[in-house]
Design a protein around this motif. Structure first.
Motif, PDB file in Angstrom:
ATOM      1  N   PHE A 244       3.918  -4.346   6.174  1.00  0.00           N
ATOM      2  CA  PHE A 244       2.665  -3.677   5.946  1.00  0.00           C
ATOM      3  C   PHE A 244       2.716  -2.312   5.100  1.00  0.00           C
ATOM      4  N   TRP A 245       3.900  -1.397   5.632  1.00  0.00           N
ATOM      5  CA  TRP A 245       4.049  -0.294   4.933  1.00  0.00           C
ATOM      6  C   TRP A 245       4.003  -0.463   3.446  1.00  0.00           C
ATOM      7  N   PHE A 246       4.819  -1.325   3.067  1.00  0.00           N
ATOM      8  CA  PHE A 246       4.735  -1.645   1.337  1.00  0.00           C
ATOM      9  C   PHE A 246       3.677  -2.121   0.849  1.00  0.00           C
ATOM     10  N   PHE A 247       3.219  -3.358   1.295  1.00  0.00           N
ATOM     11  CA  PHE A 247       2.053  -3.987   0.593  1.00  0.00           C
ATOM     12  C   PHE A 247       0.912  -3.066   0.552  1.00  0.00           C
ATOM     13  N   ASN A 248       0.521  -2.507   1.795  1.00  0.00           N
ATOM     14  CA  ASN A 248      -0.697  -1.861   2.125  1.00  0.00           C
ATOM     15  C   ASN A 248      -0.752  -0.684   1.262  1.00  0.00           C
ATOM     16  N   ASP A 249       0.533   0.201   0.968  1.00  0.00           N
ATOM     17  CA  ASP A 249       0.676   1.241   0.144  1.00  0.00           C
ATOM     18  C   ASP A 249       0.286   0.672  -1.427  1.00  0.00           C
ATOM     19  N   GLY A 250       0.872  -0.309  -1.855  1.00  0.00           N
ATOM     20  CA  GLY A 250       0.323  -0.708  -3.227  1.00  0.00           C
ATOM     21  C   GLY A 250      -1.100  -1.094  -3.347  1.00  0.00           C
ATOM     22  N   ILE A 251      -1.821  -1.698  -2.270  1.00  0.00           N
ATOM     23  CA  ILE A 251      -3.069  -1.844  -2.309  1.00  0.00           C
ATOM     24  C   ILE A 251      -4.108  -0.700  -2.297  1.00  0.00           C
ATOM     25  N   ASN A 252      -3.742   0.015  -1.490  1.00  0.00           N
ATOM     26  CA  ASN A 252      -4.160   1.377  -1.434  1.00  0.00           C
ATOM     27  C   ASN A 252      -4.096   2.311  -2.617  1.00  0.00           C
ATOM     28  N   THR A 253      -3.221   2.108  -3.322  1.00  0.00           N
ATOM     29  CA  THR A 253      -2.956   2.825  -4.439  1.00  0.00           C
ATOM     30  C   THR A 253      -3.621   2.390  -5.651  1.00  0.00           C
ATOM     31  N   ILE A 254      -3.825   1.077  -5.818  1.00  0.00           N
ATOM     32  CA  ILE A 254      -4.851   0.722  -6.721  1.00  0.00           C
ATOM     33  C   ILE A 254      -6.324   0.739  -6.440  1.00  0.00           C
ATOM     34  N   ILE A 255      -6.601   0.914  -5.171  1.00  0.00           N
ATOM     35  CA  ILE A 255      -8.014   1.225  -4.850  1.00  0.00           C
ATOM     36  C   ILE A 255      -7.992   2.916  -5.364  1.00  0.00           C
ATOM     37  N   LEU A 256      -7.373   3.578  -4.866  1.00  0.00           N
ATOM     38  CA  LEU A 256      -7.650   4.953  -5.243  1.00  0.00           C
ATOM     39  C   LEU A 256      -7.452   5.313  -6.484  1.00  0.00           C
ATOM     40  N   MET A 257      -6.661   4.596  -7.376  1.00  0.00           N
ATOM     41  CA  MET A 257      -6.399   5.001  -8.797  1.00  0.00           C
ATOM     42  C   MET A 257      -6.894   3.916  -9.922  1.00  0.00           C
ATOM     43  N   ALA A 258      -7.539   3.100  -9.428  1.00  0.00           N
ATOM     44  CA  ALA A 258      -8.074   2.160 -10.343  1.00  0.00           C
ATOM     45  C   ALA A 258      -9.141   2.982 -11.261  1.00  0.00           C
ATOM     46  N   THR A 259     -10.136   3.787 -10.828  1.00  0.00           N
ATOM     47  CA  THR A 259     -10.984   4.478 -11.601  1.00  0.00           C
ATOM     48  C   THR A 259     -10.354   5.480 -12.366  1.00  0.00           C
ATOM     49  N   ILE A 260      -9.395   6.262 -12.039  1.00  0.00           N
ATOM     50  CA  ILE A 260      -8.653   7.103 -12.862  1.00  0.00           C
ATOM     51  C   ILE A 260      -7.987   6.238 -14.015  1.00  0.00           C
ATOM     52  N   TYR A 261      -7.384   5.183 -13.465  1.00  0.00           N
ATOM     53  CA  TYR A 261      -6.648   4.739 -14.455  1.00  0.00           C
ATOM     54  C   TYR A 261      -7.185   4.045 -15.679  1.00  0.00           C
ATOM     55  N   GLY A 262      -8.576   3.466 -15.022  1.00  0.00           N
ATOM     56  CA  GLY A 262      -9.641   2.777 -16.100  1.00  0.00           C
ATOM     57  C   GLY A 262     -10.136   4.049 -17.375  1.00  0.00           C
ATOM     58  N   THR A 263     -10.352   5.246 -16.612  1.00  0.00           N
ATOM     59  CA  THR A 263     -10.535   6.357 -17.407  1.00  0.00           C
ATOM     60  C   THR A 263      -9.788   6.655 -18.469  1.00  0.00           C
ATOM     61  N   SER A 264      -8.533   6.661 -17.941  1.00  0.00           N
ATOM     62  CA  SER A 264      -7.303   7.153 -18.998  1.00  0.00           C
ATOM     63  C   SER A 264      -7.209   6.488 -20.075  1.00  0.00           C
ATOM     64  N   ILE A 265      -7.593   5.070 -20.055  1.00  0.00           N
ATOM     65  CA  ILE A 265      -7.363   4.169 -21.040  1.00  0.00           C
ATOM     66  C   ILE A 265      -8.748   3.893 -21.884  1.00  0.00           C
ATOM     67  N   GLY A 266      -9.814   4.838 -21.425  1.00  0.00           N
ATOM     68  CA  GLY A 266     -10.919   4.803 -22.480  1.00  0.00           C
ATOM     69  C   GLY A 266     -12.135   4.064 -21.667  1.00  0.00           C
ATOM     70  N   ILE A 267     -12.147   3.585 -20.687  1.00  0.00           N
ATOM     71  CA  ILE A 267     -13.272   2.876 -20.058  1.00  0.00           C
ATOM     72  C   ILE A 267     -14.185   3.573 -19.544  1.00  0.00           C
ATOM     73  N   GLY A 268     -15.523   3.354 -19.702  1.00  0.00           N
ATOM     74  CA  GLY A 268     -16.634   4.364 -19.559  1.00  0.00           C
ATOM     75  C   GLY A 268     -17.047   4.243 -18.017  1.00  0.00           C
ATOM     76  N   THR A 269     -17.515   5.175 -17.460  1.00  0.00           N
ATOM     77  CA  THR A 269     -18.101   5.240 -16.188  1.00  0.00           C
ATOM     78  C   THR A 269     -19.013   4.415 -15.713  1.00  0.00           C
ATOM     79  N   ALA A 270     -20.012   3.885 -16.413  1.00  0.00           N
ATOM     80  CA  ALA A 270     -20.854   2.963 -16.168  1.00  0.00           C
ATOM     81  C   ALA A 270     -19.871   1.387 -16.033  1.00  0.00           C
ATOM     82  N   ASP A 271     -19.265   1.219 -16.861  1.00  0.00           N
ATOM     83  CA  ASP A 271     -18.418  -0.091 -16.811  1.00  0.00           C
ATOM     84  C   ASP A 271     -17.550   0.024 -15.424  1.00  0.00           C
ATOM     85  N   LEU A 272     -17.095   1.243 -14.938  1.00  0.00           N
ATOM     86  CA  LEU A 272     -16.119   1.244 -13.736  1.00  0.00           C
ATOM     87  C   LEU A 272     -17.052   1.215 -12.511  1.00  0.00           C
TER      88      LEU A 272
END
Length: 444
Positions: A244-272
């Motif tokens: 759980f320590w491993f896979f939950n960390d991966g899942i949480n990181t995707i949840i937390l960083m998805a918007t920032i990652y999308g923004t960094s590659i040029g995806i607009g806020t409305a689409d996010l």
């Protein structure tokens, strides 16, 4: 099974998911940067928000193991859930009064609301074994997450309309619509929590139950120490925890960083934001469907499959270039996110002694919160040294591969037998030690 209590338990996920979607994921980060921390530069505001999240989770990590012990002793997990939920509701309501430059007050309210939200979830998760027999936990746990997706998604859709079309709701500005959104989340959370407040299950109080708060603390600390020492009696639970320590960390990181990652590659806020809604509504039916599969084929097997899909998500995320790609990935996340979390919860509940689920879920909570710092750190560090967030997202493969590898070693049936044996031993010890149990004669 008490059907009213089960329905009330499921409805609480519907209730508090509004906080997770609207406050944590969508609205508060923007509100904090543009209003509460408007007097600070952008980088400082982002750092302060990150520190605030860390402080809130640290408070939860330190509080919940002891409080879980006390909830087990008293048999009144519902009372503890009620207290934490109301704390979260009031703190969320407080966001509506935040003015420009009130970053310290906003941070304080975020810490308090985090304690209410995450602390309450510890007792909520620990109720599952009190409500449902082992053979039904996968399905009921999945229903909780599924209804959380639909409830959080519905209110988020309304909240986004409040912010983008404030005139439809009688509001004069986007800021007024944002304040109304915070108010709506607090009312939603409180209203749909009433069923669990009324129908929360109760277990018999422990004979060790003290009569004073000082006694509560002393017994709670003693039981917590016993929990740490006795963990070695449950090797399958320990393996599940490490996985759980491993896979939950991966899942949480995707949840937390998805918007920032999308923004960094040029995806607009409305689409996010629309992609976030897509995840919620796809998550509802898929969590129910895959939860039924988990009940039939086994939670461990379905969890391994869902984590394998996450590996594909990370790889596809590395190659993503357009908004349509983000929508596709958001949809795939919606398919597996709920079932991965719900099956993990049901697996944990099956591997824990039924009389100490508050303690053990508290232990899962504290260690999970501490372990969750590594995923975002690895994402950021790899992205920094390579100069590309694409390599940062790709680095998360490690967490899912490691989680699957450890999960494969978990022997679920053996772990369930260990937990049942521990419950039986505790019941025998309680019966032998209780006054009047071994004889019809009672001395005073």
């Amino acid at each position: 099974m008490n059907q009213k209590a089960i329905k009330a338990w499921i409805m609480y996920d519907w209730a508090n998911s509004a906080y997770a979607t609207t406050v944590l994921a969508a609205v508060l980060p923007v509100f904090y940067a543009s209003v509460a921390a408007a007097t600070l530069d952008t980088d400082t505001a982002a750092s302060y928000l990150a520190y605030t999240h860390s402080i809130g989770m640290l408070c939860v990590a330190l509080l919940t193991p002891l409080l879980g012990t006390l909830a087990d002793l008293s048999g009144r997990k519902g009372d503890f859930l009620r207290v934490f939920a109301i704390i979260g509701v009031l703190a969320t309501l407080g966001f509506s009064a935040i003015g420009e430059g009130d970053w310290f007050l906003a941070s304080a309210l975020l810490v308090i609301s985090t304690i209410g939200f995450a602390g309450g979830n510890t007792f909520y998760d620990a109720m599952l074994p009190d409500l449902v027999p082992m053979e039904r936990r996968d399905m009921i746990s999945s229903k909780g997450y599924a209804y959380g997706y639909i409830g959080g998604g519905l209110l988020l859709a309304v909240n986004l309309l409040m912010i983008q079309q404030p005139g439809w709701f009688g509001m004069s500005s986007t800021l007024a619509g944002t304040r109304l959104a915070f108010i709506s989340v607090s009312l939603w959370w409180l209203l749909f929590s009433i069923p669990i407040f009324r129908h929360a299950p109760r277990r018999p109080a422990s004979p060790d139950l003290p009569g004073t708060w000082k006694g509560y603390a002393a017994v709670g600390v003693r039981r917590l120490r016993q929990t740490f020492r006795q963990m070695r009696r449950f090797p399958q639970l320990i393996r599940m925890l490490v996985a759980f320590w491993f896979f939950n960390d991966g899942i949480n990181t995707i949840i937390l960083m998805a918007t920032i990652y999308g923004t960094s590659i040029g995806i607009g806020t409305a689409d996010l934001m629309l992609a976030l809604l897509l995840t919620q509504f796809i998550g509802f039916p898929c969590t129910l469907l895959l939860g039924a599969w988990a009940q039939r084929w086994g939670a461990k097997q379905v969890l391994i499959v869902s984590l394998s899909v996450y590996i594909c998500i990370v790889i596809l995320g590395y190659f993503m270039t357009q908004a349509i790609h983000f929508y596709v990935l958001a949809g795939v996340v919606g398919v597996v996110q709920g079932v991965s979390q719900s099956t993990a919860r049901s697996l944990f509940s099956n591997l824990m002694p039924a009389g100490r689920t508050g303690e053990y879920f508290g232990f899962v909570n504290i260690t999970g919160k501490f372990s969750s710092i590594f995923g975002p750190f690895v994402f950021g560090y790899v992205g920094q040294i390579t100069g590309s967030t694409r390599w940062g997202i790709l680095s998360l493969i490690f967490f899912f591969i490691a989680g699957i590898a450890v999960l494969l070693t978990v022997k679920v049936q053996k772990g369930m037998q260990d937990a049942t044996r521990a419950d039986q031993e505790e019941e025998r010890n309680r019966s032998v030690g209780a006054p009047g149990k071994s004889s019809n004669v009672r001395f005073t």
